[in-house]
Design an enzyme around this catalytic site. Structure first.
Site, short mmCIF file in Angstrom:
data_model
loop_
_atom_site.label_atom_id
_atom_site.label_comp_id
_atom_site.label_asym_id
_atom_site.label_seq_id
_atom_site.Cartn_x
_atom_site.Cartn_y
_atom_site.Cartn_z
N LEU B 70 0.84 -1.38 -5.00
CA LEU B 70 2.07 -1.88 -5.65
C LEU B 70 2.02 -3.44 -5.53
O LEU B 70 1.17 -4.15 -4.88
CB LEU B 70 3.14 -1.63 -4.65
CG LEU B 70 3.55 -0.01 -4.74
CD1 LEU B 70 4.45 0.55 -3.80
CD2 LEU B 70 4.17 0.22 -6.09
N HIS B 239 -11.64 7.08 -5.60
CA HIS B 239 -12.31 6.55 -7.00
C HIS B 239 -13.89 6.66 -6.82
O HIS B 239 -14.69 5.80 -7.24
CB HIS B 239 -11.93 5.21 -7.50
CG HIS B 239 -11.98 3.91 -6.36
ND1 HIS B 239 -13.15 3.75 -5.62
CD2 HIS B 239 -11.00 3.32 -6.10
CE1 HIS B 239 -12.76 2.56 -4.98
NE2 HIS B 239 -11.50 2.27 -5.09
N ASP B 312 -5.56 4.87 -9.14
CA ASP B 312 -6.17 3.65 -8.95
C ASP B 312 -5.56 2.45 -9.55
O ASP B 312 -6.08 1.53 -10.17
CB ASP B 312 -7.57 3.61 -9.13
CG ASP B 312 -8.40 2.55 -8.30
OD1 ASP B 312 -7.48 2.44 -7.07
OD2 ASP B 312 -9.31 2.25 -8.41
#
Lengths: 313, 429
Positions: B70, B239, B312
């Site tokens: 964020l 990831h 991601d």
């Protein structure tokens, strides 16, 4: 970015052989003109050429400046030390400023690969890459090719050995693309830490042993070894580098007797090249490279200005 | 609090609940923010009920995105929590796990509470904060993991920074084990990754970009698997982008070690050629890999080696990206495209729809121990309604939310979210 309507000169990769050859032919004419002492000051009259150099360079900047002036352009040099880039202005703010100044030809040198492409997307001027990071240095490859062709009469079929720091060399990349496109056999020679593992995919042969790589070579190009490479531990010391990869008479004996010796400058004598070789009046064409540099840059400025006129029409 | 909404009935929907295996036409009834009933229908319509006619679209649990940066706190110029919530709702996401490498880092229990409350205040999103593993996510001293856990941190990580020193990782795994929490690792051997902008290979060589060998990922994964085995602590690799690392994870799972992983859509949809001509929007961390690695990621999604798909999401603004490639900030916006790019694997035949949606809902919810990701009586009515065949084109500049740095600019996708509901309230569409 294709063929005769090319707007910018950003890279050799992707250029057609015909396009390279026509630039070399044009440069050949300018080489003769320069030797005759004449100029063509009407060709770029009223056009503005800005040399935008984010990295120090005397040779390339001067060469572009001279080329522009011989064709009648108004030439302005902007060096990073005096520009507002140091004051936090971004590359793209600089582009906007240059647009407002109605610059026609923008010669850019930048420490980052791809910076000229970024500028080319944002400025109205024709952008000429004068060296970007470790990517390309197209006019250097063109002047090297012109020098070779004048001495050897051809490029196709020659064996050219490029020696030294290939990983960090934009000169090597542009030369690999150009010489390969024109049919030369290209070899690279250097320590494993300074040759990218995947360089073979660009169509070159890799050697770590200098005499083996030089065997039968028609042309030998030495590259500058920047001292920071030693600081970063890629080679242990300058003297070790010179012992194994520096060009000296012993190693050069493996090449053809009439092999040309080239260097893009500036040279570290005693590191990548021995003075006796650099100054050899028969084999070394290093001064001629500088001379051809001006002719090649005149040809590039001429061709891009013509192309811009066609775009405008 | 707004007044209790009226009951809500979805009719003519394809109910798809990966956790239970439900995939059938039917209806779903929502009361008091929870799923009251679901099945073939028709159900009795409670008085005053609102009816949503799905026209055959898929109704599935709201997506659970287990890896989101964020902008808030500290990088509000990139994304605020409200803009992230808008992007999430447009992407069908109703729960997300927020990375702690903000400014300040989420290394204090009060900040965990703050993020949870900011999420609740959006009314459309549950924010599950990760706790910083080290103070300031600086990779030095361990943060107060116990207090962070007590405050509601779902797991511990230093976000985009690899947990480098082996001793730190060993202690983190051992300590977090006692708290029942995972350590989430960005697996890239730091000294190999330092300064790199692209994956090693022919393209990076041609472009003259500083490169990171693909094996930097496998090296970190190998070490951390060994430390997980040593300590019994659970490690989760984020990831994952290379076949070599996935092979190690597959083998570790076969041995019963507490190892899990996710991947993100760029790593199964794009390869390194997306950065051609220095496209900084495709500059990601880890970097996009070669085609063989992309195919290995697809295979690992299909065979279950990869436990979840996360966006991601890494918001960046134009000034972060309009720079020479090596200087541009890595990271791509991913909330709005998470579902669409995942569905491309369904349309391409690599995954069936239920499995793909499971990777976006029940599986990440289970990893985060969140009450989310299920269509079941009594479960929160967090729902996503989408038309799997409807086409759209990704356009940077036209995405929901503030961050527009999508690596998928121009990509044609099939699967349009037509509505998102949070606790029975419509928050998108």
């Amino acid at each position: 970015m294709s063929g005769s309507v090319r707007r910018h000169l950003l890279a050799i990769e992707g250029m057609q052989p015909s396009e390279i050859l026509s630039l070399l032919d044009l440069a050949e004419n300018y080489a003769l003109l320069n030797r005759s002492g004449k100029t063509q000051r009407d060709l770029l009259r009223g056009r503005t050429l800005i040399n935008l150099f984010f990295e120090d360079s005397t040779r390339t900047r001067t060469s572009f400046e001279l080329a522009g002036k011989r064709l009648g352009a108004d030439v302005i040099n902007m060096a990073v030390a005096t520009s507002s880039v140091n004051k936090g202005e971004t590359l793209l703010d600089t582009a906007a400023t240059l647009n407002a100044m109605h610059c026609d030809l923008l010669v850019v040198r930048h420490g980052q690969s791809g910076a000229p492409s970024l500028l080319a997307r944002k400025v109205d001027a024709a952008v000429i890459n004068a060296g970007d990071g470790t990517h390309e240095h197209p006019t250097q490859a063109l002047l090297d090719a012109l020098t070779i062709r004048r001495r050897k009469g051809r490029i196709a079929g020659l064996t050219v050995a490029i020696c030294g720091d290939i990983t960090h060399s934009r000169v090597a990349r542009s030369n690999i693309h150009l010489l390969g496109a024109l049919g030369a056999r290209v070899r690279v020679i250097g320590p494993p830490t300074l040759i990218p593992a995947e360089i073979g995919r660009l169509g070159v042969e890799v050697f770590h042993d200098t005499p083996a790589g030089l065997a039968g070579a028609d042309v030998v190009m030495a590259l500058r070894l920047q001292t920071e490479r030693m600081v970063r531990g890629l080679v242990p010391s300058a003297r070790e580098y010179f012992r194994f990869w520096g060009l000296d008479a012993d190693k050069l004996a493996a090449a053809r007797a009439d092999a040309l010796v080239m260097h893009p400058g500036p040279m570290n004598r005693g590191v990548e090249i021995d003075s006796a070789i650099a100054d050899d009046p028969v084999r070394s064409v290093i001064k001629e490279q500088v001379e051809m540099g001006v002719a090649v840059r005149m040809a590039v400025l001429d061709a891009l200005a013509r192309s811009a006129r066609r775009h405008a029409a | 609090m707004p007044p209790e909404p009226p009951p809500l009935v979805f009719t003519s929907v394809r109910l798809l609940d990966p956790a239970s295996g439900l995939d059938a036409p039917g209806e779903l009834l929502v009361r008091g923010g929870r799923i009251a009933d679901l099945g073939p229908g028709p159900h009795a319509r409670p008085e005053g009920a609102m009816v949503v006619d799905g026209a055959g679209a898929v109704l599935c649990p709201g997506l659970v995105d287990m890896r989101v940066a964020l902008g808030e706190p500290g990088f509000e110029y990139r994304e605020t929590l409200d803009s992230a919530a808008a992007a999430a709702a447009a992407g069908g996401i109703t729960t997300l796990a927020a990375l702690p490498d903000s400014r300040p880092a989420i290394d204090d229990p009060a900040l965990v509470h703050f993020l949870r409350m900011r999420g609740e205040a959006t009314g459309s999103l549950t924010v599950l904060p990760y706790g910083a593993l080290t103070r300031g996510c600086r990779g030095e001293e361990m943060a107060e993991l116990g207090l962070l856990r007590e405050a509601g941190a779902v797991a511990f990580t230093d976000g985009a920074r690899t947990i480098g020193p082996a001793r730190l990782m060993q202690r983190a795994l051992a300590y977090a084990r006692a708290l029942g929490a995972r350590i989430v690792q960005h697996p890239e051997e730091p000294s190999l990754a330092e300064g790199g902008a692209a994956t090693s290979g022919e393209l990076a060589t041609r472009l003259g970009l500083p490169a990171i060998p693909a094996c930097a990922e496998a090296m970190q994964v190998a070490r951390d698997i060994r430390l997980a085995e040593l300590t019994g602590g659970a490690v989760h690799f984020a990831h994952v982008s290379t076949g070599e690392a996935l092979g190690l994870i597959r083998a570790a799972k076969a041995r019963g070690l507490p190892v899990t992983c996710d991947t993100a859509p760029p790593y199964f949809d794009l390869n390194e050629t997306a950065i051609g001509d220095f496209r900084t929007y495709a500059k990601l961390s880890p970097p996009l890999r070669g085609e063989a690695d992309r195919l290995a990621v697809v295979a690992a999604l299909a065979d279950g080696t990869i436990d979840a798909i996360a966006s991601d999401h890494q918001p960046r603004d134009a000034d972060d990206k309009r720079l020479p490639f090596a200087q541009a900030a890595p990271g791509g916006a991913g909330l709005a495209t998470l579902l669409g790019v995942t569905l491309a694997q369904v349309h391409g035949g690599a995954l069936d729809l239920a499995r793909a949606l499971g990777l976006l809902t029940a599986a990440p919810a289970s990893l985060l121990a969140a009450e989310a990701g299920r269509l079941a009586r009594g479960a929160p009515a967090d729902l996503c309604l989408f038309a799997p065949e409807r086409a759209w084109r990704v356009a940077a500049g036209a995405l929901a939310g503030k961050a527009q740095n999508t690596p998928f600019d121009g990509r044609a996708l099939e699967g349009v979210v037509s509505g998102t509901w949070k606790a029975g309230r419509r928050v998108f569409g």
